[in-house]
Structure formats: structure tokens, C-alpha cells
Design a protein around this motif. Structure first.
Motif, PDB file in Angstrom:
ATOM      1  N   ALA A  27      91.832 112.141  81.855  1.00  0.00           N
ATOM      2  CA  ALA A  27      91.847 112.402  80.414  1.00  0.00           C
ATOM      3  C   ALA A  27      92.856 113.495  80.073  1.00  0.00           C
ATOM      4  O   ALA A  27      93.569 113.407  79.069  1.00  0.00           O
ATOM      5  N   GLN A  28      92.933 114.529  80.917  1.00  0.00           N
ATOM      6  CA  GLN A  28      93.895 115.603  80.672  1.00  0.00           C
ATOM      7  C   GLN A  28      95.324 115.086  80.789  1.00  0.00           C
ATOM      8  O   GLN A  28      96.198 115.451  79.994  1.00  0.00           O
ATOM      9  N   ARG A  29      95.559 114.215  81.776  1.00  0.00           N
ATOM     10  CA  ARG A  29      96.901 113.638  81.921  1.00  0.00           C
ATOM     11  C   ARG A  29      97.271 112.819  80.692  1.00  0.00           C
ATOM     12  O   ARG A  29      98.413 112.859  80.226  1.00  0.00           O
ATOM     13  N   ASN A  30      96.308 112.069  80.170  1.00  0.00           N
ATOM     14  CA  ASN A  30      96.573 111.278  78.965  1.00  0.00           C
ATOM     15  C   ASN A  30      96.911 112.181  77.784  1.00  0.00           C
ATOM     16  O   ASN A  30      97.847 111.909  77.020  1.00  0.00           O
ATOM     17  N   ARG A  31      96.140 113.253  77.633  1.00  0.00           N
ATOM     18  CA  ARG A  31      96.400 114.176  76.525  1.00  0.00           C
ATOM     19  C   ARG A  31      97.778 114.826  76.679  1.00  0.00           C
ATOM     20  O   ARG A  31      98.538 114.938  75.709  1.00  0.00           O
ATOM     21  N   ASP A  32      98.093 115.237  77.909  1.00  0.00           N
ATOM     22  CA  ASP A  32      99.400 115.854  78.154  1.00  0.00           C
ATOM     23  C   ASP A  32     100.531 114.869  77.856  1.00  0.00           C
ATOM     24  O   ASP A  32     101.567 115.244  77.293  1.00  0.00           O
ATOM     25  N   ALA A  33     100.324 113.601  78.245  1.00  0.00           N
ATOM     26  CA  ALA A  33     101.355 112.588  78.000  1.00  0.00           C
ATOM     27  C   ALA A  33     101.549 112.353  76.505  1.00  0.00           C
ATOM     28  O   ALA A  33     102.682 112.188  76.030  1.00  0.00           O
ATOM     29  N   LEU A  34     100.457 112.355  75.757  1.00  0.00           N
ATOM     30  CA  LEU A  34     100.552 112.188  74.304  1.00  0.00           C
ATOM     31  C   LEU A  34     101.278 113.369  73.666  1.00  0.00           C
ATOM     32  O   LEU A  34     102.135 113.189  72.789  1.00  0.00           O
ATOM     33  N   ARG A  56     102.469 104.418  72.692  1.00  0.00           N
ATOM     34  CA  ARG A  56     103.274 103.540  73.556  1.00  0.00           C
ATOM     35  C   ARG A  56     104.152 104.362  74.491  1.00  0.00           C
ATOM     36  O   ARG A  56     104.232 104.093  75.690  1.00  0.00           O
ATOM     37  N   ARG A  57     104.807 105.394  73.947  1.00  0.00           N
ATOM     38  CA  ARG A  57     105.685 106.225  74.775  1.00  0.00           C
ATOM     39  C   ARG A  57     104.894 107.026  75.806  1.00  0.00           C
ATOM     40  O   ARG A  57     105.416 107.361  76.870  1.00  0.00           O
ATOM     41  N   ALA A  58     103.656 107.334  75.469  1.00  0.00           N
ATOM     42  CA  ALA A  58     102.808 108.071  76.414  1.00  0.00           C
ATOM     43  C   ALA A  58     102.209 107.154  77.467  1.00  0.00           C
ATOM     44  O   ALA A  58     101.616 107.630  78.445  1.00  0.00           O
ATOM     45  N   GLY A  59     102.335 105.841  77.263  1.00  0.00           N
ATOM     46  CA  GLY A  59     101.790 104.886  78.223  1.00  0.00           C
ATOM     47  C   GLY A  59     100.294 104.706  78.117  1.00  0.00           C
ATOM     48  O   GLY A  59      99.630 104.375  79.105  1.00  0.00           O
ATOM     49  N   VAL A  60      99.747 104.930  76.910  1.00  0.00           N
ATOM     50  CA  VAL A  60      98.304 104.769  76.700  1.00  0.00           C
ATOM     51  C   VAL A  60      98.077 103.907  75.462  1.00  0.00           C
ATOM     52  O   VAL A  60      99.005 103.619  74.704  1.00  0.00           O
ATOM     53  N   GLY A  61      96.831 103.522  75.262  1.00  0.00           N
ATOM     54  CA  GLY A  61      96.489 102.736  74.091  1.00  0.00           C
ATOM     55  C   GLY A  61      96.238 103.614  72.876  1.00  0.00           C
ATOM     56  O   GLY A  61      96.025 104.824  72.988  1.00  0.00           O
ATOM     57  N   VAL A  62      96.236 102.978  71.711  1.00  0.00           N
ATOM     58  CA  VAL A  62      95.983 103.715  70.471  1.00  0.00           C
ATOM     59  C   VAL A  62      94.581 104.327  70.482  1.00  0.00           C
ATOM     60  O   VAL A  62      94.367 105.436  69.980  1.00  0.00           O
ATOM     61  N   GLY A  63      93.627 103.611  71.078  1.00  0.00           N
ATOM     62  CA  GLY A  63      92.270 104.151  71.162  1.00  0.00           C
ATOM     63  C   GLY A  63      92.232 105.461  71.930  1.00  0.00           C
ATOM     64  O   GLY A  63      91.483 106.386  71.576  1.00  0.00           O
ATOM     65  N   THR A  64      93.045 105.550  72.987  1.00  0.00           N
ATOM     66  CA  THR A  64      93.113 106.796  73.757  1.00  0.00           C
ATOM     67  C   THR A  64      93.682 107.918  72.902  1.00  0.00           C
ATOM     68  O   THR A  64      93.224 109.065  72.975  1.00  0.00           O
ATOM     69  N   PHE A  65      94.686 107.585  72.090  1.00  0.00           N
ATOM     70  CA  PHE A  65      95.235 108.600  71.177  1.00  0.00           C
ATOM     71  C   PHE A  65      94.115 109.184  70.324  1.00  0.00           C
ATOM     72  O   PHE A  65      93.968 110.411  70.220  1.00  0.00           O
ATOM     73  N   TYR A  66      93.318 108.307  69.709  1.00  0.00           N
ATOM     74  CA  TYR A  66      92.290 108.784  68.780  1.00  0.00           C
ATOM     75  C   TYR A  66      91.112 109.451  69.485  1.00  0.00           C
ATOM     76  O   TYR A  66      90.339 110.159  68.841  1.00  0.00           O
ATOM     77  N   ARG A  67      90.987 109.247  70.787  1.00  0.00           N
ATOM     78  CA  ARG A  67      89.965 110.001  71.517  1.00  0.00           C
ATOM     79  C   ARG A  67      90.366 111.464  71.663  1.00  0.00           C
ATOM     80  O   ARG A  67      89.515 112.340  71.833  1.00  0.00           O
ATOM     81  N   HIS A  68      91.660 111.720  71.603  1.00  0.00           N
ATOM     82  CA  HIS A  68      92.144 113.092  71.758  1.00  0.00           C
ATOM     83  C   HIS A  68      92.527 113.741  70.426  1.00  0.00           C
ATOM     84  O   HIS A  68      92.385 114.960  70.271  1.00  0.00           O
ATOM     85  N   PHE A  69      93.018 112.944  69.487  1.00  0.00           N
ATOM     86  CA  PHE A  69      93.495 113.479  68.213  1.00  0.00           C
ATOM     87  C   PHE A  69      92.959 112.609  67.078  1.00  0.00           C
ATOM     88  O   PHE A  69      93.219 111.406  67.040  1.00  0.00           O
TER      89      PHE A  69
END
Length: 207
Positions: A27-34, A56-69
């Protein structure tokens, strides 16, 4: 067998907290990538980049974006806060490696550089500022407090005047940085910043 001759119940399986660590790390890696994707986009002047493209540029889904922001504005705030924290966390290292008045000078130069690098984020930042976000006031307080710590160290060793407040210095720096869209601004800002620093010195300014 237990003490009554009955078959003993199987021992409960012990908890395995280590298994949750990769999830937290992931989860931290995903947040850092975003944050990296958003920061690079805003720095490149892509102030209108959409959430879907950041994800897309972070290599994650939109749902992952909204889990962090919760919103696009929230990631702008996070990028800004990250930059402020990174800048201000350098101050203790400056004090360890330089005399206090020199540490203050270098930090003031870094503030100018921060303003230079923030120019490309101006449109994105204005969007959040217009919404009355508290993150900018918090950032100003953090920067002013950091200047105060550096000045206090200089006052303690007799190289910085004690009759000027950190808030006054920060306001002066803010006035300089407000004209960042003018031609030749960076050199002029550094020149004025050095004048401010020289005025804070107890001793004669170094040539």
C-alpha cells in the motif's frame, strides 16, 4: 491427552502478524507511486491531469487512487506537503554541518529554489488554495518555524541579531517569491535574499 485422559484440543494457530506487513508495504508503494506520478505531472506543468491518468502512470487502478486520496485536490495537497516537509527536514543536517548563520543562508537559498520549482505547479496549487485548503497555512507555519530554529541557533552563538522575528524574515521572503513569474526573477530573488541575510548578521557581512 489432557489430564482427564481426553484427546487434547488442537492448539490455536498463532497469529502471523508478519503476513500483514507486505500488504502495508504494498500500500505504501502504491501511495508513493501515485505521489511520484502526480508530482512529475504537476512539475511538468500538467495542471489539468485527470485522476485516471495519474493512476495509469503510477501503474495502479483508479480504485487504488481513491483508497489513498479522496479527491484530485487531496493529491495536490499531498504533493505540496511532501515538498515542504522534505525542504524543512534538511535544516537539522544544515546545522550539523555548517555554522548557524551559514545554515540559515543555505536554507533561504533553498526556499528560493523551492519557489522556482513550484512555479510549474502554480495552476494546480491555485485550484486548492481557492478551496480554502489549510495545507498552505500549515506549510507556511512549518517554513517559518524552521527559519526560527535556524535563527535561534545563530542568536545563541552571537552571529544573528535577536531583534528580528522569523515571521518577519519569512514574510520578506514571501514577498520576493510572489514575483516568480517575472523575467530574471530567480537571480533578483537570490540577490535580495542575500541582502536580508546580511542584514540579520551581527558581524560585518562576508565579502
Amino acid at each position: 491427552m489432557d489430564e482427564h485422559g481426553e484427546p487434547a484440543s488442537p492448539a490455536p494457530t498463532p497469529a502471523r502478524p508478519a503476513e500483514s506487513r507486505p500488504l502495508r508495504a504494498h500500500a505504501q508503494r502504491n501511495r508513493d507511486a501515485l505521489l511520484t506520478a502526480a508530482r512529475e505531472a504537476f512539475t511538468a506543468g500538467e495542471s489539468d491531469i485527470h485522476v485516471e491518468e495519474i493512476a495509469r502512470r503510477a501503474g495502479v487502478g483508479v480504485g487504488t487512487f481513491y483508497r489513498h486520496f479522496a479527491t484530485r485536490e487531496a493529491v495536490i495537497e499531498a504533493v505540496y506537503d511532501e515538498r515542504i516537509q522534505d525542504l524543512c527536514h534538511r535544516a537539522p543536517d544544515l546545522l550539523e554541518s555548517l555554522p548557524p548563520h551559514e545554515a540559515l543562508r543555505v536554507f533561504m537559498e533553498q526556499l528560493v529554489q523551492h519557489a522556482v520549482e513550484s512555479r510549474s505547479m502554480a495552476v494546480a496549487l491555485k485550484t486548492v488554495m481557492d478551496l480554502g485548503s489549510p495545507v498552505f497555512n500549515q506549510g507556511r507555519e512549518t517554513m517559518s518555524d524552521t527559519i526560527g530554529q535556524l535563527m535561534a541557533a545563530g542568536v545563541a552563538d552571537g552571529t544573528i541579531r535577536a531583534d528580528v522575528t522569523a515571521d518577519t524574515v519569512f514574510r520578506a521572503m514571501g514577498g520576493i517569491c510572489a514575483s516568480h513569474d517575472q523575467p530574471g526573477w530567480e537571480k533578483a530573488a537570490l540577490d535580495v535574499m542575500h541582502l536580508i541575510h546580511d542584514g540579520l548578521r551581527h558581524t560585518d557581512p562576508s565579502p
